[in-house]
Design a protein around this motif. Sequence first.
Motif, short mmCIF file in Angstrom:
data_model
loop_
_atom_site.label_atom_id
_atom_site.label_comp_id
_atom_site.label_asym_id
_atom_site.label_seq_id
_atom_site.Cartn_x
_atom_site.Cartn_y
_atom_site.Cartn_z
N VAL A 155 0.85 -1.19 0.00
CA VAL A 155 0.00 0.00 0.00
C VAL A 155 0.89 1.24 0.00
O VAL A 155 1.81 1.36 0.81
CB VAL A 155 -0.93 0.01 1.23
N ARG A 156 0.59 2.18 -0.89
CA ARG A 156 1.35 3.42 -0.97
C ARG A 156 0.77 4.45 0.00
O ARG A 156 -0.43 4.74 -0.04
CB ARG A 156 1.31 3.97 -2.39
N VAL A 157 1.59 4.99 0.87
CA VAL A 157 1.16 5.97 1.86
C VAL A 157 1.53 7.36 1.37
O VAL A 157 2.70 7.72 1.28
CB VAL A 157 1.81 5.70 3.24
N LEU A 158 0.50 8.15 1.03
CA LEU A 158 0.72 9.49 0.49
C LEU A 158 0.86 10.54 1.58
O LEU A 158 1.47 11.59 1.35
CB LEU A 158 -0.44 9.87 -0.44
N ARG A 159 0.29 10.28 2.72
CA ARG A 159 0.38 11.20 3.85
C ARG A 159 0.29 10.38 5.13
O ARG A 159 -0.54 9.47 5.23
CB ARG A 159 -0.74 12.23 3.81
N CYS A 160 1.12 10.70 6.10
CA CYS A 160 1.05 10.02 7.39
C CYS A 160 1.13 11.09 8.48
O CYS A 160 2.20 11.64 8.74
CB CYS A 160 2.17 9.00 7.54
N ALA A 161 0.00 11.39 9.07
CA ALA A 161 -0.09 12.43 10.09
C ALA A 161 -0.11 11.80 11.47
O ALA A 161 -0.64 10.70 11.67
CB ALA A 161 -1.35 13.25 9.89
N SER A 162 0.46 12.51 12.44
CA SER A 162 0.51 12.05 13.82
C SER A 162 -0.16 13.07 14.72
O SER A 162 0.07 14.27 14.59
CB SER A 162 1.97 11.86 14.25
N ARG A 163 -1.00 12.58 15.65
CA ARG A 163 -1.60 13.48 16.64
C ARG A 163 -0.75 13.56 17.91
O ARG A 163 -0.96 14.40 18.77
CB ARG A 163 -3.02 13.00 16.97
N GLY A 164 0.19 12.62 18.06
CA GLY A 164 1.16 12.69 19.15
C GLY A 164 0.65 12.28 20.51
O GLY A 164 1.23 12.64 21.53
N ILE A 165 -0.41 11.47 20.56
CA ILE A 165 -0.96 11.04 21.85
C ILE A 165 -0.24 9.79 22.33
O ILE A 165 -0.13 8.80 21.60
CB ILE A 165 -2.48 10.78 21.75
N VAL A 166 0.22 9.82 23.56
CA VAL A 166 1.03 8.71 24.09
C VAL A 166 0.18 7.57 24.62
O VAL A 166 0.51 6.40 24.43
CB VAL A 166 1.98 9.23 25.18
#
Length: 252
Positions: A155-166
């Motif tokens: 699968v090609r990942v065009l965007r990978c965003a993180s919300r940063g919740i631990v």
Amino acid sequence: MVASTSVDWSDPVAPTAGILYPGHSAEDDYPELEAAFGDGTRLAVVHTEMREDAHRVDALLEVGGREVLAEGVRRLPPVEAVIWACTSGSFVFGYDGAAEQVAKLRAVAGVPASSTSFAFLRAAEHLGVRRVAVAATYPADVAGLFAEFLRAGGVRVLRCASRGIVTAAEVGTLTDEQVCEFAAANDHESAEAVLLPDTALHTVGVLEELERRLGKPVLTANQVSAWEVLRLAGDGRSRDGFGTLFRSSHGG
């Protein structure tokens, strides 16, 4: 991509499927699905040990350990299939390690088995999705490992965003509106679907709203986990109200 399994969908029954879920956060998505199906299908949730609630690699390796999952299996009722309902506690082992984790789970359970990470790959394959955007609640390093897992699965990942919740506990407190806003803000115009990979995230109640806002399929962790384990249990019926994935029939 992941090889598909040949199943005869001509005479579906209401199965009992096993859900191994780490700790407590959004496990109520499963009884919500079970009640909404209203057809006798059972999603039996067993909580596995989570000594430390942290989206951190060392803690996640422990959460998905062999003995932790084996102990969870021993507390399941008789089931037709079982899934390790934890995305980060599977992809953190890498593609090959996650495959080994599933193989060991299958050997212990004695029934077909999978994990949420592989459920995402199978769901994408089923829908013909090859390009995705990822809206991950995790810290950036953990989100990056999910992207690597997806790429290893074709699968090609065009965007990978993180919300940063631990912690999973904090993820479980996000409101429906926050979930929808987070997904919409991290779409990509060329993505064929948006993926929300954390089983600690409540999403079952907003699946249709997510797809309405984004105008494309949205795959979420608890959604794909339920879909995958039911598929493995021999139930391929299409169901309305739970996104494109569930509306699409396995048969035909």
